[in-house]
Design an enzyme around this catalytic site. Sequence first.
Site, PDB file in Angstrom:
ATOM      1  N   THR A  14      39.802  -6.652   5.985  1.00 48.93           N
ATOM      2  CA  THR A  14      40.788  -6.561   4.900  1.00 48.93           C
ATOM      3  C   THR A  14      40.140  -6.070   3.600  1.00 48.93           C
ATOM      4  O   THR A  14      40.589  -5.092   2.999  1.00 48.93           O
ATOM      5  CB  THR A  14      41.411  -7.960   4.651  1.00 48.93           C
ATOM      6  OG1 THR A  14      41.943  -8.423   5.890  1.00 48.93           O
ATOM      7  CG2 THR A  14      42.512  -7.907   3.607  1.00 48.93           C
ATOM      8  N   VAL A  15      39.069  -6.733   3.192  1.00 47.78           N
ATOM      9  CA  VAL A  15      38.458  -6.398   1.901  1.00 47.78           C
ATOM     10  C   VAL A  15      37.652  -5.101   2.000  1.00 47.78           C
ATOM     11  O   VAL A  15      37.754  -4.218   1.131  1.00 47.78           O
ATOM     12  CB  VAL A  15      37.565  -7.562   1.401  1.00 47.78           C
ATOM     13  CG1 VAL A  15      37.043  -7.253   0.013  1.00 47.78           C
ATOM     14  CG2 VAL A  15      38.343  -8.868   1.386  1.00 47.78           C
ATOM     15  N   ARG A  46      31.562  -4.975  13.364  1.00 45.92           N
ATOM     16  CA  ARG A  46      31.238  -5.397  14.722  1.00 45.92           C
ATOM     17  C   ARG A  46      31.550  -4.309  15.746  1.00 45.92           C
ATOM     18  O   ARG A  46      30.759  -4.011  16.614  1.00 45.92           O
ATOM     19  CB  ARG A  46      32.084  -6.633  15.071  1.00 45.92           C
ATOM     20  CG  ARG A  46      31.273  -7.850  15.274  1.00 45.92           C
ATOM     21  CD  ARG A  46      32.148  -9.046  15.492  1.00 45.92           C
ATOM     22  NE  ARG A  46      33.427  -8.965  14.804  1.00 45.92           N
ATOM     23  CZ  ARG A  46      34.144 -10.000  14.430  1.00 45.92           C
ATOM     24  NH1 ARG A  46      33.700 -11.217  14.673  1.00 45.92           N
ATOM     25  NH2 ARG A  46      35.308  -9.861  13.823  1.00 45.92           N
ATOM     26  N   GLU A 131      32.861 -10.728  -8.291  1.00 48.23           N
ATOM     27  CA  GLU A 131      34.174 -10.916  -8.920  1.00 48.23           C
ATOM     28  C   GLU A 131      35.261 -11.278  -7.909  1.00 48.23           C
ATOM     29  O   GLU A 131      36.122 -12.124  -8.175  1.00 48.23           O
ATOM     30  CB  GLU A 131      34.577  -9.634  -9.665  1.00 48.23           C
ATOM     31  CG  GLU A 131      35.857  -9.735 -10.442  1.00 48.23           C
ATOM     32  CD  GLU A 131      35.790 -10.805 -11.538  1.00 48.23           C
ATOM     33  OE1 GLU A 131      35.071 -10.600 -12.506  1.00 48.23           O
ATOM     34  OE2 GLU A 131      36.464 -11.833 -11.394  1.00 48.23           O
ATOM     35  N   VAL A 134      36.291 -15.175  -6.502  1.00 47.64           N
ATOM     36  CA  VAL A 134      37.129 -16.184  -7.168  1.00 47.64           C
ATOM     37  C   VAL A 134      38.424 -15.541  -7.644  1.00 47.64           C
ATOM     38  O   VAL A 134      38.400 -14.608  -8.448  1.00 47.64           O
ATOM     39  CB  VAL A 134      36.402 -16.812  -8.376  1.00 47.64           C
ATOM     40  CG1 VAL A 134      37.271 -17.873  -9.041  1.00 47.64           C
ATOM     41  CG2 VAL A 134      35.068 -17.400  -7.958  1.00 47.64           C
ATOM     42  N   GLY A 189      51.799 -14.331   7.877  1.00 47.48           N
ATOM     43  CA  GLY A 189      50.437 -13.861   7.607  1.00 47.48           C
ATOM     44  C   GLY A 189      49.844 -14.447   6.339  1.00 47.48           C
ATOM     45  O   GLY A 189      48.797 -13.992   5.880  1.00 47.48           O
ATOM     46  N   ASP A 203      38.413 -24.126   0.444  1.00 45.87           N
ATOM     47  CA  ASP A 203      38.341 -22.795  -0.176  1.00 45.87           C
ATOM     48  C   ASP A 203      38.449 -22.903  -1.705  1.00 45.87           C
ATOM     49  O   ASP A 203      37.696 -22.264  -2.443  1.00 45.87           O
ATOM     50  CB  ASP A 203      39.474 -21.926   0.396  1.00 45.87           C
ATOM     51  CG  ASP A 203      39.517 -20.560  -0.237  1.00 45.87           C
ATOM     52  OD1 ASP A 203      38.652 -19.730   0.089  1.00 45.87           O
ATOM     53  OD2 ASP A 203      40.406 -20.321  -1.086  1.00 45.87           O
ATOM     54  N   LYS A 207      35.456 -21.937  -4.694  1.00 46.35           N
ATOM     55  CA  LYS A 207      35.687 -21.138  -5.915  1.00 46.35           C
ATOM     56  C   LYS A 207      35.414 -21.969  -7.165  1.00 46.35           C
ATOM     57  O   LYS A 207      34.869 -21.470  -8.149  1.00 46.35           O
ATOM     58  CB  LYS A 207      37.123 -20.611  -5.911  1.00 46.35           C
ATOM     59  CG  LYS A 207      37.365 -19.616  -4.773  1.00 46.35           C
ATOM     60  CD  LYS A 207      38.846 -19.390  -4.540  1.00 46.35           C
ATOM     61  CE  LYS A 207      39.075 -18.466  -3.362  1.00 46.35           C
ATOM     62  NZ  LYS A 207      40.482 -18.455  -2.928  1.00 46.35           N
TER      63      LYS A 207
HETATM   64  N1  LIG Z   1      41.045 -11.395   2.720  1.00 43.47           N
HETATM   65  C1  LIG Z   1      41.110 -11.659   1.437  1.00 43.47           C
HETATM   66  O1  LIG Z   1      42.157 -11.494   0.816  1.00 43.47           O
HETATM   67  C2  LIG Z   1      39.896 -12.146   0.686  1.00 43.47           C
HETATM   68  C3  LIG Z   1      40.021 -12.469  -0.679  1.00 43.47           C
HETATM   69  C4  LIG Z   1      38.885 -12.846  -1.408  1.00 43.47           C
HETATM   70  C5  LIG Z   1      37.671 -12.932  -0.752  1.00 43.47           C
HETATM   71  N2  LIG Z   1      37.587 -12.656   0.591  1.00 43.47           N
HETATM   72  C6  LIG Z   1      36.271 -12.740   1.225  1.00 43.47           C
HETATM   73  O2  LIG Z   1      35.887 -11.463   1.651  1.00 43.47           O
HETATM   74  C7  LIG Z   1      35.099 -11.556   2.823  1.00 43.47           C
HETATM   75  C8  LIG Z   1      35.707 -10.697   3.927  1.00 43.47           C
HETATM   76  O3  LIG Z   1      37.003 -11.169   4.207  1.00 43.47           O
HETATM   77  P1  LIG Z   1      38.072 -10.310   5.043  1.00 43.47           P
HETATM   78  O4  LIG Z   1      39.367 -10.982   4.853  1.00 43.47           O
HETATM   79  O5  LIG Z   1      37.954  -8.862   4.723  1.00 43.47           O
HETATM   80  O6  LIG Z   1      37.560 -10.576   6.538  1.00 43.47           O
HETATM   81  P2  LIG Z   1      37.974  -9.781   7.854  1.00 43.47           P
HETATM   82  O7  LIG Z   1      39.217  -8.997   7.649  1.00 43.47           O
HETATM   83  O8  LIG Z   1      37.891 -10.749   8.974  1.00 43.47           O
HETATM   84  O9  LIG Z   1      36.775  -8.717   8.023  1.00 43.47           O
HETATM   85  C9  LIG Z   1      35.474  -9.092   8.353  1.00 43.47           C
HETATM   86  C10 LIG Z   1      34.689  -7.839   8.704  1.00 43.47           C
HETATM   87  O10 LIG Z   1      33.345  -8.225   8.998  1.00 43.47           O
HETATM   88  C11 LIG Z   1      32.947  -7.569  10.185  1.00 43.47           C
HETATM   89  N3  LIG Z   1      31.941  -8.350  10.856  1.00 43.47           N
HETATM   90  C12 LIG Z   1      32.065  -9.564  11.445  1.00 43.47           C
HETATM   91  N4  LIG Z   1      30.900  -9.933  12.003  1.00 43.47           N
HETATM   92  C13 LIG Z   1      30.034  -8.923  11.785  1.00 43.47           C
HETATM   93  C14 LIG Z   1      28.691  -8.687  12.134  1.00 43.47           C
HETATM   94  N5  LIG Z   1      27.997  -9.581  12.825  1.00 43.47           N
HETATM   95  N6  LIG Z   1      28.104  -7.527  11.743  1.00 43.47           N
HETATM   96  C15 LIG Z   1      28.797  -6.613  11.030  1.00 43.47           C
HETATM   97  N7  LIG Z   1      30.084  -6.784  10.672  1.00 43.47           N
HETATM   98  C16 LIG Z   1      30.688  -7.921  11.046  1.00 43.47           C
HETATM   99  C17 LIG Z   1      34.206  -7.397  11.001  1.00 43.47           C
HETATM  100  O11 LIG Z   1      34.010  -6.351  11.938  1.00 43.47           O
HETATM  101  P3  LIG Z   1      35.204  -5.826  12.938  1.00 43.47           P
HETATM  102  O12 LIG Z   1      36.213  -5.191  12.021  1.00 43.47           O
HETATM  103  O13 LIG Z   1      34.537  -4.818  13.802  1.00 43.47           O
HETATM  104  O14 LIG Z   1      35.710  -7.029  13.645  1.00 43.47           O
HETATM  105  C18 LIG Z   1      35.223  -7.070   9.912  1.00 43.47           C
HETATM  106  O15 LIG Z   1      35.222  -5.701   9.649  1.00 43.47           O
HETATM  107  C19 LIG Z   1      35.013 -13.059   3.120  1.00 43.47           C
HETATM  108  O16 LIG Z   1      33.843 -13.581   2.515  1.00 43.47           O
HETATM  109  C20 LIG Z   1      36.229 -13.610   2.448  1.00 43.47           C
HETATM  110  O17 LIG Z   1      36.090 -14.973   2.086  1.00 43.47           O
HETATM  111  C21 LIG Z   1      38.676 -12.257   1.299  1.00 43.47           C
END
Ligand SMILES: NC(=O)c1ccc[n+]([C@@H]2O[C@H](COP(=O)([O-])OP(=O)(O)OC[C@H]3O[C@@H](n4cnc5c(N)ncnc54)[C@H](OP(=O)(O)O)[C@@H]3O)[C@@H](O)[C@H]2O)c1
Length: 430
Positions: A14-15, A46, A131, A134, A189, A203, A207
């Site tokens: 997502t990010v 991955r 940034e 949080v 979602g 969570d 923060k």
């Molecule tokens: N989602 C939000 O709105 C949000 C808001 C603020 C902060 N965050 C933070 O941002 C971070 C990412 O969140 P997200 O929501 O983007 O997570 P996500 O959608 O689950 O994406 C995680 C990514 O990491 C990759 N990954 C997992 N294991 C890996 C490995 N061993 N080696 C390389 N890549 C690997 C995954 O690969 P694949 O795509 O191939 O599976 C995927 O692309 C987290 O720390 C989260 O707390 C998220």
Amino acid sequence: LIKPLSIAVAGLGTVGGGTLSLLERHADLIEQRCGRKVRVAAVSARDKKRDRKLDLSGAAWFDDAVGMAREAPAEVVVELIGGSEGIARQVCETAISSGKHVVTANKALLAHHGVALARAAESKGVSLHFEAAVAGGVPVIKGLREGLAGNGISRVTGILNGTCNYILTSMRESGKEFAEVLEEARKLGYAEADPSFDIDGIDTAHKLAILTSVAFGCETNFGGIHVEGIRHVSARDIAFAEELGFRIKLLGITRMTEHGVEQRVHPCLVPARSAIATVEDVNNAVMVEGDFVGNIMFQGRGAGAGPTASAVVADIIDIARGVNIPTFAVPADKLARIPASPMERHRGAYYIRLMVRDQPGVIADIAAALRDAGISMESMLQHGRAPAGAVPVVMTTHATEEAAMTQALTRIGALKAVFEPPRMIRVEPL
Ligand SMILES: NC(=O)c1ccc[n+]([C@@H]2O[C@H](COP(=O)([O-])OP(=O)(O)OC[C@H]3O[C@@H](n4cnc5c(N)ncnc54)[C@H](OP(=O)(O)O)[C@@H]3O)[C@@H](O)[C@H]2O)c1
């Protein structure tokens, strides 16, 4: 001509996906604002085969994100994998020890290891930016660290978890119970398959640990946070709160007290007309009390591809511009160690709901327990009558110490005429 800033991005979910889309869409704008281009030199996730609807042709692919952090020809590693341990931590540590700047959205990692990472980064002369960790798109770290840098901060209060805020908003609007609304949030979602980190307050606490450090120039102390989630908030309490002129919000609060830093995460009654009560659905908000600025509130989207990309790219732009501010606003080796103020010393007002047998004398017993603990009641509500059955009795108190409240509730809970364990929710006078 200044050479482009090369970045390596670990995690394309997502990010990560949002970040690459923003960098592509606003390439010209970013070049104009930084005086140089930002180039994605390498990426890692991955599954290489997954169609991510992104143009990755110009970037080298790494199956091993740690190897990328070490070897990629990049000045910055952007860690967007997640998790406080394992791969994400290794990526950040390796990037720093290889002399690369780090940008991350990883609140869990920072809450647990932020100080060690900041020390390592500062001793290597690289920066660590976070940034997006949080309140997502809300620039509250910059707001505190830069915009409010001239203020002494006394308190920071935040709605820091969109899932919880959505659930509480929806419960209030629909009158439905927690479990039903959580299920709906999952379908939409807004809640993850395993929502426990969100609904149990973890969570928010991650923060809050980061906010405390930036606000007070102290080391993060995740273990010093009192944490309660929203599983026990009932439709009945939300309705009573509304009748009393309040809304229920899950807040993260950090405050400097005479006993140390009070950090707490729990459901709160906030006046319905306060600014923070009007922050609804998945929105986040952070309210800061500064000695010169007064009260100031930041609000906006705390999650999602667009808002988080906005924050991640702001950090990348800072690096491209050569901005280098200590990670937690003061140099890592100068961060203070401030003791955690124990929850028993918390002072505040309380909402109490009891289910009591509808018979004479019960209220007098309850009032006596409060009186003996030195607690004075502010208001009381009782609806309906159910001779021989249970009726809800709701009270709010004037400010008192938590230890006194605990003592009174133990005594009240033991009364024969009180059926369920008393429900207590703290009141925040915002
Ligand atoms: N989602 C939000 O709105 C949000 C808001 C603020 C902060 N965050 C933070 O941002 C971070 C990412 O969140 P997200 O929501 O983007 O997570 P996500 O959608 O689950 O994406 C995680 C990514 O990491 C990759 N990954 C997992 N294991 C890996 C490995 N061993 N080696 C390389 N890549 C690997 C995954 O690969 P694949 O795509 O191939 O599976 C995927 O692309 C987290 O720390 C989260 O707390 C998220």
